[in-house]
Scaffold this motif. Sequence first.
Motif, PDB file in Angstrom:
ATOM      1  N   ALA A  24      -5.113   3.094  -2.925  1.00  0.00           N
ATOM      2  CA  ALA A  24      -5.304   2.607  -4.286  1.00  0.00           C
ATOM      3  C   ALA A  24      -6.414   3.381  -4.985  1.00  0.00           C
ATOM      4  CB  ALA A  24      -5.649   1.124  -4.255  1.00  0.00           C
ATOM      5  N   SER A  25      -6.291   3.482  -6.294  1.00  0.00           N
ATOM      6  CA  SER A  25      -7.337   4.103  -7.104  1.00  0.00           C
ATOM      7  C   SER A  25      -7.285   3.533  -8.509  1.00  0.00           C
ATOM      8  CB  SER A  25      -7.167   5.628  -7.144  1.00  0.00           C
ATOM      9  OG  SER A  25      -5.918   5.982  -7.699  1.00  0.00           O
ATOM     10  N   GLY A  26      -8.396   3.675  -9.211  1.00  0.00           N
ATOM     11  CA  GLY A  26      -8.432   3.263 -10.615  1.00  0.00           C
ATOM     12  C   GLY A  26      -8.813   1.817 -10.852  1.00  0.00           C
ATOM     13  N   PHE A  27      -9.133   1.078  -9.788  1.00  0.00           N
ATOM     14  CA  PHE A  27      -9.581  -0.306  -9.953  1.00  0.00           C
ATOM     15  C   PHE A  27     -10.414  -0.682  -8.726  1.00  0.00           C
ATOM     16  CE2 PHE A  27      -6.744  -2.669  -7.001  1.00  0.00           C
ATOM     17  CZ  PHE A  27      -5.810  -1.688  -6.713  1.00  0.00           C
ATOM     18  N   THR A  28     -11.072  -1.831  -8.804  1.00  0.00           N
ATOM     19  CA  THR A  28     -11.902  -2.289  -7.690  1.00  0.00           C
ATOM     20  C   THR A  28     -10.998  -2.931  -6.647  1.00  0.00           C
ATOM     21  OG1 THR A  28     -13.724  -2.666  -9.236  1.00  0.00           O
ATOM     22  CG2 THR A  28     -13.926  -3.628  -7.035  1.00  0.00           C
ATOM     23  N   PHE A  29     -10.525  -2.107  -5.731  1.00  0.00           N
ATOM     24  CA  PHE A  29      -9.543  -2.519  -4.722  1.00  0.00           C
ATOM     25  C   PHE A  29     -10.016  -3.748  -3.951  1.00  0.00           C
ATOM     26  CE2 PHE A  29      -6.189  -1.911  -1.705  1.00  0.00           C
ATOM     27  CZ  PHE A  29      -6.713  -2.096  -0.435  1.00  0.00           C
ATOM     28  N   SER A  30     -11.286  -3.779  -3.598  1.00  0.00           N
ATOM     29  CA  SER A  30     -11.809  -4.841  -2.734  1.00  0.00           C
ATOM     30  C   SER A  30     -11.746  -6.216  -3.389  1.00  0.00           C
ATOM     31  CB  SER A  30     -13.248  -4.523  -2.330  1.00  0.00           C
ATOM     32  OG  SER A  30     -14.070  -4.407  -3.483  1.00  0.00           O
ATOM     33  N   ASP A  31     -11.565  -6.262  -4.708  1.00  0.00           N
ATOM     34  CA  ASP A  31     -11.567  -7.546  -5.416  1.00  0.00           C
ATOM     35  C   ASP A  31     -10.166  -8.123  -5.631  1.00  0.00           C
ATOM     36  OD1 ASP A  31     -14.373  -6.896  -7.694  1.00  0.00           O
ATOM     37  OD2 ASP A  31     -14.311  -7.617  -5.613  1.00  0.00           O
ATOM     38  N   HIS A  32      -9.158  -7.432  -5.132  1.00  0.00           N
ATOM     39  CA  HIS A  32      -7.787  -7.884  -5.368  1.00  0.00           C
ATOM     40  C   HIS A  32      -7.061  -8.216  -4.069  1.00  0.00           C
ATOM     41  CE1 HIS A  32      -7.007  -7.075  -9.707  1.00  0.00           C
ATOM     42  NE2 HIS A  32      -8.071  -6.293  -9.541  1.00  0.00           N
ATOM     43  N   TYR A  33      -6.279  -9.304  -4.091  1.00  0.00           N
ATOM     44  CA  TYR A  33      -5.285  -9.503  -3.065  1.00  0.00           C
ATOM     45  C   TYR A  33      -4.289  -8.345  -3.187  1.00  0.00           C
ATOM     46  CZ  TYR A  33      -6.627 -14.517  -2.717  1.00  0.00           C
ATOM     47  OH  TYR A  33      -7.280 -15.711  -2.546  1.00  0.00           O
ATOM     48  N   MET A  34      -3.698  -7.990  -2.078  1.00  0.00           N
ATOM     49  CA  MET A  34      -2.688  -6.926  -2.076  1.00  0.00           C
ATOM     50  C   MET A  34      -1.457  -7.408  -1.308  1.00  0.00           C
ATOM     51  SD  MET A  34      -3.898  -4.404  -3.858  1.00  0.00           S
ATOM     52  CE  MET A  34      -2.697  -3.135  -3.461  1.00  0.00           C
ATOM     53  N   ASP A  35      -0.303  -7.086  -1.839  1.00  0.00           N
ATOM     54  CA  ASP A  35       0.960  -7.526  -1.253  1.00  0.00           C
ATOM     55  C   ASP A  35       1.859  -6.343  -0.916  1.00  0.00           C
ATOM     56  OD1 ASP A  35       1.847 -10.712  -2.837  1.00  0.00           O
ATOM     57  OD2 ASP A  35      -0.079  -9.980  -2.074  1.00  0.00           O
ATOM     58  N   TRP A  36       2.803  -6.620  -0.050  1.00  0.00           N
ATOM     59  CA  TRP A  36       3.931  -5.717   0.201  1.00  0.00           C
ATOM     60  C   TRP A  36       5.213  -6.435  -0.218  1.00  0.00           C
ATOM     61  CZ3 TRP A  36       3.561  -0.661   1.640  1.00  0.00           C
ATOM     62  CH2 TRP A  36       2.350  -0.242   2.184  1.00  0.00           C
ATOM     63  N   VAL A  37       6.055  -5.695  -0.911  1.00  0.00           N
ATOM     64  CA  VAL A  37       7.365  -6.186  -1.348  1.00  0.00           C
ATOM     65  C   VAL A  37       8.383  -5.139  -0.917  1.00  0.00           C
ATOM     66  CG1 VAL A  37       8.816  -6.700  -3.354  1.00  0.00           C
ATOM     67  CG2 VAL A  37       6.420  -7.465  -3.312  1.00  0.00           C
ATOM     68  N   ARG A  38       9.575  -5.551  -0.499  1.00  0.00           N
ATOM     69  CA  ARG A  38      10.581  -4.576  -0.087  1.00  0.00           C
ATOM     70  C   ARG A  38      11.902  -4.799  -0.797  1.00  0.00           C
ATOM     71  NH1 ARG A  38      11.831  -6.328   6.242  1.00  0.00           N
ATOM     72  NH2 ARG A  38      12.884  -8.327   5.775  1.00  0.00           N
ATOM     73  N   GLN A  39      12.721  -3.770  -0.763  1.00  0.00           N
ATOM     74  CA  GLN A  39      14.033  -3.829  -1.406  1.00  0.00           C
ATOM     75  C   GLN A  39      15.034  -3.063  -0.552  1.00  0.00           C
ATOM     76  OE1 GLN A  39      14.282  -2.116  -5.425  1.00  0.00           O
ATOM     77  NE2 GLN A  39      15.687  -3.766  -5.969  1.00  0.00           N
ATOM     78  N   ALA A  40      15.945  -3.792   0.062  1.00  0.00           N
ATOM     79  CA  ALA A  40      17.000  -3.163   0.844  1.00  0.00           C
ATOM     80  C   ALA A  40      17.943  -2.415  -0.096  1.00  0.00           C
ATOM     81  CB  ALA A  40      17.758  -4.221   1.637  1.00  0.00           C
ATOM     82  N   PRO A  41      18.637  -1.404   0.394  1.00  0.00           N
ATOM     83  CA  PRO A  41      19.515  -0.600  -0.466  1.00  0.00           C
ATOM     84  C   PRO A  41      20.523  -1.462  -1.214  1.00  0.00           C
ATOM     85  CG  PRO A  41      19.252   0.442   1.666  1.00  0.00           C
ATOM     86  CD  PRO A  41      18.590  -0.893   1.773  1.00  0.00           C
ATOM     87  N   GLY A  42      20.523  -1.346  -2.527  1.00  0.00           N
ATOM     88  CA  GLY A  42      21.468  -2.084  -3.355  1.00  0.00           C
ATOM     89  C   GLY A  42      21.213  -3.572  -3.465  1.00  0.00           C
ATOM     90  N   LYS A  43      20.077  -4.024  -2.957  1.00  0.00           N
ATOM     91  CA  LYS A  43      19.763  -5.466  -2.948  1.00  0.00           C
ATOM     92  C   LYS A  43      18.578  -5.775  -3.842  1.00  0.00           C
ATOM     93  CE  LYS A  43      22.954  -6.225   0.142  1.00  0.00           C
ATOM     94  NZ  LYS A  43      24.213  -6.936  -0.232  1.00  0.00           N
ATOM     95  N   GLY A  44      18.194  -7.065  -3.849  1.00  0.00           N
ATOM     96  CA  GLY A  44      17.091  -7.516  -4.672  1.00  0.00           C
ATOM     97  C   GLY A  44      15.740  -7.330  -4.007  1.00  0.00           C
ATOM     98  N   LEU A  45      14.728  -7.889  -4.644  1.00  0.00           N
ATOM     99  CA  LEU A  45      13.349  -7.751  -4.183  1.00  0.00           C
ATOM    100  C   LEU A  45      12.991  -8.891  -3.233  1.00  0.00           C
ATOM    101  CD1 LEU A  45      11.940  -6.918  -7.709  1.00  0.00           C
ATOM    102  CD2 LEU A  45      12.152  -5.304  -5.804  1.00  0.00           C
ATOM    103  N   GLU A  46      12.239  -8.559  -2.197  1.00  0.00           N
ATOM    104  CA  GLU A  46      11.830  -9.559  -1.206  1.00  0.00           C
ATOM    105  C   GLU A  46      10.361  -9.388  -0.899  1.00  0.00           C
ATOM    106  OE1 GLU A  46      12.919 -11.059   3.362  1.00  0.00           O
ATOM    107  OE2 GLU A  46      13.413  -9.029   2.723  1.00  0.00           O
ATOM    108  N   TRP A  47       9.613 -10.463  -1.055  1.00  0.00           N
ATOM    109  CA  TRP A  47       8.199 -10.459  -0.688  1.00  0.00           C
ATOM    110  C   TRP A  47       8.065 -10.354   0.826  1.00  0.00           C
ATOM    111  CZ3 TRP A  47       5.403 -14.553   1.826  1.00  0.00           C
ATOM    112  CH2 TRP A  47       4.021 -14.389   1.817  1.00  0.00           C
ATOM    113  N   VAL A  48       7.152  -9.496   1.270  1.00  0.00           N
ATOM    114  CA  VAL A  48       6.926  -9.292   2.701  1.00  0.00           C
ATOM    115  C   VAL A  48       5.665 -10.018   3.164  1.00  0.00           C
ATOM    116  CG1 VAL A  48       6.401  -7.566   4.478  1.00  0.00           C
ATOM    117  CG2 VAL A  48       8.142  -7.087   2.724  1.00  0.00           C
ATOM    118  N   GLY A  49       4.574  -9.831   2.422  1.00  0.00           N
ATOM    119  CA  GLY A  49       3.344 -10.459   2.861  1.00  0.00           C
ATOM    120  C   GLY A  49       2.173 -10.098   1.985  1.00  0.00           C
ATOM    121  N   ARG A  50       1.027 -10.696   2.307  1.00  0.00           N
ATOM    122  CA  ARG A  50      -0.194 -10.571   1.501  1.00  0.00           C
ATOM    123  C   ARG A  50      -1.424 -10.520   2.392  1.00  0.00           C
ATOM    124  NH1 ARG A  50      -1.171 -14.459  -3.356  1.00  0.00           N
ATOM    125  NH2 ARG A  50      -0.187 -12.632  -4.249  1.00  0.00           N
ATOM    126  N   ILE A  51      -2.427  -9.806   1.899  1.00  0.00           N
ATOM    127  CA  ILE A  51      -3.756  -9.897   2.490  1.00  0.00           C
ATOM    128  C   ILE A  51      -4.737 -10.233   1.382  1.00  0.00           C
ATOM    129  CG2 ILE A  51      -4.219  -7.400   2.323  1.00  0.00           C
ATOM    130  CD1 ILE A  51      -5.777  -7.781   5.058  1.00  0.00           C
TER     131      ILE A  51
END
Lengths: 130, 107
Positions: A24-51
């Motif tokens: 990450a760059s351009g913001f105070t990374f340490s102050d934000h929760y961060m997530d992973w989201v995935r998208q299988a081919p031809g499918k919708g969006l799926e939340w994976v997790g958060r820290i």
Amino acid sequence: EVQLVESGGALVQPGGSLRLSCIASGFTFSDHYMDWVRQAPGKGLEWVGRIRTKANRYTTEYAASVKGRFTISRVDSRNSLSLQMNSLKTDDTAVYFCTRGPYCPNAVCISIALYYYDYWGQGTLVTVSS
Amino acid sequence: DIQMTQSPSAMSASVGDRVTITCRASQGISNSLAWFQQKPGKVPKRLIYGASSLESGVPSRFSGGGSGTDFTLTISSLQPEDFATYYCLQHNSYPVTFGGGTKVAIK
């Protein structure tokens, strides 16, 4: 300018492991929760997790589909987010995005909706196949 | 888990049409809802946050409404660049959940 840059996607066999990174760059990374989201081919969006942030003890949450197999971590000094993926299945084949989450400089988050997924990385493709 | 039911799943419309997409939550989520636009091969782009707040730089023809369980995304006059897939997202509780998507195609 806020930027999120993922890397690490690859072709891996079922049962294998892979580690994705997001810088990450351009913001105070340490102050934000961060997530992973995935998208299988031809499918919708799926939340994976958060820290969460240090102020929230770096606690994590995971989708049921990946819990016990995936681990999210961060190194704030390097503005780095990681997703360790073990025991990979063919169903894990997807483009994985890192996303910026709520602004939480202390134990309380501020203006949660304002920062929720306002920035995304370009994504990295993980293909699980024999 | 909160289920987000988007409708329609696909639609065709003409340039200039007014388009409304709905998202229904299986339980109340206050205004913890966002809308995203995604074009093929591209990264999702947030259009609306907090159910009705317009993202900076997003054209004013996009608007969001609703609270509780029923939400709408309206495009007042569809433009050629608006043909895309739209997703709602609830972040009121874990797990965060997306709607199934609405593909808006050219009629």
